[in-house]
Design a protein around this motif. Structure first.
Motif, short mmCIF file in Angstrom:
data_model
loop_
_atom_site.label_atom_id
_atom_site.label_comp_id
_atom_site.label_asym_id
_atom_site.label_seq_id
_atom_site.Cartn_x
_atom_site.Cartn_y
_atom_site.Cartn_z
N PHE A 43 0.83 -1.21 0.00
CA PHE A 43 0.00 0.00 0.00
C PHE A 43 0.86 1.25 0.00
CE2 PHE A 43 -2.84 -3.24 1.54
CZ PHE A 43 -4.03 -2.93 0.90
N GLU A 44 1.91 1.19 0.78
CA GLU A 44 2.84 2.32 0.84
C GLU A 44 3.44 2.57 -0.55
OE1 GLU A 44 4.25 3.92 3.79
OE2 GLU A 44 6.09 4.76 2.95
N ALA A 45 3.88 1.49 -1.21
CA ALA A 45 4.49 1.63 -2.52
C ALA A 45 3.49 2.17 -3.54
CB ALA A 45 5.05 0.29 -2.98
N PHE A 46 2.28 1.63 -3.52
CA PHE A 46 1.25 2.11 -4.44
C PHE A 46 0.94 3.58 -4.20
CE2 PHE A 46 -1.40 0.97 -7.81
CZ PHE A 46 -1.21 -0.36 -8.06
N SER A 47 0.93 3.95 -2.92
CA SER A 47 0.69 5.35 -2.58
C SER A 47 1.71 6.24 -3.26
CB SER A 47 0.76 5.54 -1.07
OG SER A 47 -0.23 4.78 -0.41
N LYS A 48 2.98 5.84 -3.17
CA LYS A 48 4.04 6.67 -3.75
C LYS A 48 3.89 6.78 -5.26
CE LYS A 48 6.42 7.50 0.03
NZ LYS A 48 6.44 8.84 0.60
N ILE A 80 0.21 13.06 -9.16
CA ILE A 80 -0.63 14.15 -8.69
C ILE A 80 0.10 15.49 -8.80
CG2 ILE A 80 -1.89 15.09 -6.71
CD1 ILE A 80 -2.18 12.25 -5.68
N PRO A 81 -0.35 16.35 -9.70
CA PRO A 81 0.37 17.61 -9.90
C PRO A 81 0.36 18.51 -8.65
CG PRO A 81 -1.62 17.50 -11.29
CD PRO A 81 -1.47 16.17 -10.64
N GLN A 82 -0.72 18.43 -7.86
CA GLN A 82 -0.81 19.34 -6.70
C GLN A 82 -0.08 18.83 -5.47
OE1 GLN A 82 -3.42 17.63 -7.98
NE2 GLN A 82 -5.21 18.92 -8.34
N LEU A 142 -3.18 12.12 4.18
CA LEU A 142 -4.43 12.34 3.49
C LEU A 142 -4.74 11.04 2.75
CD1 LEU A 142 -6.39 14.65 3.12
CD2 LEU A 142 -5.09 15.34 1.10
N PHE A 143 -5.76 10.34 3.24
CA PHE A 143 -6.05 9.00 2.73
C PHE A 143 -7.19 8.98 1.73
CE2 PHE A 143 -3.82 7.10 6.35
CZ PHE A 143 -3.42 5.89 5.84
N ILE A 179 -4.98 4.03 0.07
CA ILE A 179 -3.77 4.61 -0.48
C ILE A 179 -3.71 6.03 0.05
CG2 ILE A 179 -2.97 5.63 -2.66
CD1 ILE A 179 -3.85 2.98 -3.96
N TYR A 180 -2.54 6.50 0.45
CA TYR A 180 -2.51 7.92 0.85
C TYR A 180 -1.98 8.76 -0.28
CZ TYR A 180 2.46 7.45 2.31
OH TYR A 180 3.80 7.24 2.37
N ILE A 181 -2.67 9.86 -0.52
CA ILE A 181 -2.33 10.66 -1.68
C ILE A 181 -1.36 11.78 -1.32
CG2 ILE A 181 -4.52 10.12 -2.79
CD1 ILE A 181 -5.10 13.20 -2.20
N ALA A 182 -1.16 11.98 -0.02
CA ALA A 182 -0.15 12.94 0.43
C ALA A 182 0.07 12.73 1.91
CB ALA A 182 -0.61 14.37 0.17
N SER A 183 1.20 13.18 2.40
CA SER A 183 1.44 13.18 3.84
C SER A 183 2.34 14.38 4.13
CB SER A 183 2.10 11.88 4.29
OG SER A 183 3.43 11.84 3.80
#
Ligand SMILES: Nc1nc2c(ncn2[C@@H]2O[C@H](COP(=O)(O)OP(=O)(O)OP(=O)(O)O)[C@@H](O)[C@H]2O)c(=O)[nH]1
Ligand SMILES: Nc1nc2c(ncn2[C@@H]2O[C@H](COP(=O)(O)OP(=O)(O)O)[C@@H](O)[C@H]2O)c(=O)[nH]1
Ligand SMILES: [Mg+2]
Lengths: 328, 333
Positions: free
Chosen positions: A176-181, A187-189, A211-212, A218-222
């Motif tokens: 999940f961590e890898a997929f998140s990255k 994600i441009p923003q 931010l999940f 998947i987290y889209i940002a942290s």
């Protein structure tokens, strides 16, 4: 209306490809991450014979294509454009417990080939099934694979190939961590999100904030501070608790809407939760929109006294995020 | 306070079934906070492994995990000293059948699992006629979903027929360590063992009345098995009838992820209070006494929530007064 981006043409959804040799674990990964399959159930998966297309509906819509290992995509007769045109990221799944030389050769060939016609694709190598490697060798094998792939690409004339490496396993949070990255790289923003989350972390005494995407986890940002995999794991399991409890108790009671101010206030609330005193920390969650939730680990064991301040800051963030996402 | 104190009730629980049936796996998940994927590494049980588990203040479960290899079974059954030692003073027998076992053919009168089982219930009937028997048809995850109900029905009726004097009282459940069915079966088992349930339920009902709660569930702290629950009229309408075992499963799983996070291996991965606010309900899970947690579901709104927190404190006192919930026994922790 919920701050979700509605893409005009569905073909323009960012596309992710899962590639790799037969039995390397591609279908297992997409089933575990996107269909909540229990890891041990993947033992019964059969070889994939056709491209399997999944889509992930979230704040941004993604397509994930699982490409059978048995097909040669570099074959001239193949319509490469229909598969690789418009791809955002390609993930090469490499079975680390197998004899991986052949996989490395195929991987290098594929990248070198695709680089020419589709230079915008970003590559990730999942060094997969790391759970089944003996602990003593794990680091060595990961290093060996990383080194070989980098060397081979260099020898093939790609000096700074856009390739990232992640050790993964479906038996832990690594996948999940890898997929998140990988998703984050599309994600441009992202820098805006990260800056906002850094602010929250600093002002509210959080150890880490994510931010999940609630459904896929998947987290889209942290925030940009370093964190252990276990921290992500705890936050991700916390979401499960909230989702499960909300299912059990979120049934429609048919309460009368008496039109009162109180009823209106309640209907406008976004869901929130905390758990205090988890070994000296607290967990906090707040719904941002239909798809996203902010989840953080606070350094305070007793969360109650902090809650008002945190709510205030997170509400401000929520407003900003909604604006950013709308502008998309 | 001493005058409220009751003698500790010790209950002997026999855990039996063929080797590899899954006895130790279950025990480790329910009582030692393992999760399903950890149990693959458990060694075979040699002879009898006895462990004591304090369930609520005054209920001690003395669990005898009896290795299922032929030689041990022979000795429990045929060595008369062993036989008396194992089968006397038993409160509950939990007999675990492996649904996949080739020796558990319901058509075959000589199927070995059933023959052994009937010898064991016979020994139990002679030494502990008052005992309760639960049969678990285990590893149901290996049976295709569509066939589960029928398989359980067939297996259960074959078991019942071989249960001798326990034929009318025995209860059977289908279980798997991979889902919540395990918690359902074990929840029913411990529920049957708890003394003064009516008093506990009385206090909880009062609390429902005072707080407008839809539902209050009482969980044992370590296992998170449901001790009991009370509901209001609205709570009665909740369509999820399997929610108790689901909740046990959810919270147990989360406790195990807390232990991964903290890197500790003790069985008490506590949390203080869990709170959820949504547009449809509010929910609190909080420690009620040193060995129980209460889950309280409330209608949405801030006032109700604060009011309930207050009443929870009052109920806490009542529970502490109640024998069996006294804090004394836990002081050493
Ligand atoms: N130990 C371990 N086994 C895994 C992991 N991921 C997948 N596997 C196993 O690897 C085997 C093959 O997985 P699949 O997902 O079917 O492989 P695939 O890449 O889709 O194969 P093709 O469809 O033939 O291209 C299955 O038995 C999985 O259970 C992992 O992280 N660890
Ligand atoms: N598929 C499946 N396997 C199980 C289940 N419960 C236990 N097992 C497996 O069965 C094997 C034997 O379990 P164990 O608890 O040692 O059996 P015991 O000899 O009865 O104590 C282990 O490999 C467990 O992983 C279950 O519900 N489903
Ligand atoms: Mg496949």
């Amino acid at each position: 209306s919920n701050g979700i981006i509605h893409t005009e043409h569905s073909e323009h959804k960012p596309r992710l490809l899962l590639m790799g040799l037969k039995r390397s674990g591609k279908s297992s990964i997409s089933n575990v991450v996107f269909h909540k399959m229990a890891p041990h159930e993947t033992l019964f998966l059969e070889a994939t014979t056709q491209i399997k297309k999944d889509s992930m509906r979230s704040f941004m819509d993604f397509q994930v294509w699982d490409l059978p290992g048995q097909i040669d995509y570099l074959d001239q007769s193949f319509d490469a454009d229909s598969i690789f045109g418009g791809v955002g990221a390609m993930i090469w799944v490499l079975d680390a417990q197998d004899n991986y030389m052949e996989a490395i050769v195929r991987l290098t060939e594929t990248i070198v080939h695709l680089q020419q016609s589709f230079p915008e694709i970003k590559y990730s190598v999942f060094i997969h099934k790391t759970d089944s490697l003996a602990e003593d060798y794990r680091e060595d094998i990961i290093r060996d694979i990383t080194q070989r792939v980098s060397d081979d690409l260099f020898d093939a004339g790609l000096e700074n190939p856009p390739v990232s490496f992640y050790p993964t396993s479906i038996y832990d949070y690594g996948i999940f961590e890898a997929f998140s990255k990988v998703i984050q790289s599309l994600i441009p923003q992202l820098p805006v999100f990260e800056a906002l989350l850094n602010t929250i972390t600093a002002s509210c005494r959080f150890e880490k904030v994510y931010l999940f995407d609630v459904l896929s986890k998947i987290y889209i940002a942290s925030d940009t501070s370093a964190a252990e995999l276990a921290t992500y794991g705890l936050c991700s399991d916390y979401i499960d608790v909230i989702v499960d409890l909300s299912e059990v108790y979120g049934w429609e009671r048919g309460r009368k809407d008496d039109g009162s101010k109180r009823a209106k206030d309640i209907s406008k609330q976004s869901a929130e939760s905390f758990i205090s005193n988890v070994k000296g920390y607290s967990l906090y969650l707040r719904e941002i929109n239909t798809y996203l939730a902010l989840v953080g680990i606070s350094k305070e064991a007793r969360f109650e006294p902090e809650k008002a301040l945190v709510d205030y800051n997170v509400q401000a963030l929520q407003k900003t995020l909604k604006k950013v996402l709308r502008r998309g | 306070m001493d005058k409220f104190k009751q003698k500790t009730e010790k209950k002997k629980v026999l855990l039996m079934g063929r080797s590899g049936a899954g006895k130790s796996s279950m025990r480790s998940i329910i009582f030692s906070n393992y999760v399903a994927k950890d149990v693959r590494r458990l060694p075979t049980t040699i002879g009898v492994e006895s462990s004591t588990f304090k369930f609520l203040g005054n209920l001690m479960l003395n669990i005898w995990d009896c290795g299922g290899q032929g030689a041990y079974v022979e000795s429990y059954l045929h060595d008369s000293a062993e036989r008396t030692k194992v089968f006397s003073g038993v409160g509950v027998l939990i007999y675990v059948f492996d649904v996949e076992s080739r020796e558990f053919d319901t058509e075959d009168r000589n199927a070995r699992d059933l023959v052994t089982y009937s010898a064991i219930v016979k020994a139990l009937a002679e030494n502990s006629p008052q005992a309760r028997v639960f049969a678990l048809v285990h590893k149901m995850d290996l049976v295709q979903t569509d066939f589960r109900e029928q398989v359980l029905k067939d297996k259960s009726s074959a078991i019942r027929q071989r249960s001798g004097t326990f034929q009318r009282t025995i209860r059977t459940y289908g279980t798997s360590i991979w889902d919540q069915t395990l918690y359902k079966a074990w929840g029913m088992i411990v529920h049957s063992l708890i003394p003064n349930l009516d008093v506990i339920e009385g206090i909880l009902s009062d609390l429902v009345g005072i707080t407008e709660a839809e539902e209050i569930i009482l969980f044992e702290r370590t296992t998170f098995l449901t001790v009991t629950s009370v509901k209001s009229e609205i709570g009665e309408r909740n369509p999820y009838e399997d929610r108790f075992e689901r909740l046990s499963n959810i919270i147990k799983t989360f406790k195990s992820s807390i232990s991964t996070f903290t890197g500790s291996s003790t069985s008490s991965h506590q949390f203080g209070e869990l709170y959820i606010k949504t547009t449809r309900f509010n929910l609190i899970v909080a420690m009620l006494t040193t060995n129980t947690y209460a889950l309280i579901v409330l209608p949405p709104g801030e006032v109700e929530l604060q009011c309930t927190r207050l009443n929870l404190f009052i109920a806490r006192d009542q529970f502490v007064q109640l024998a069996g919930f006294s804090d004394e026994s836990r002081k050493s922790q």
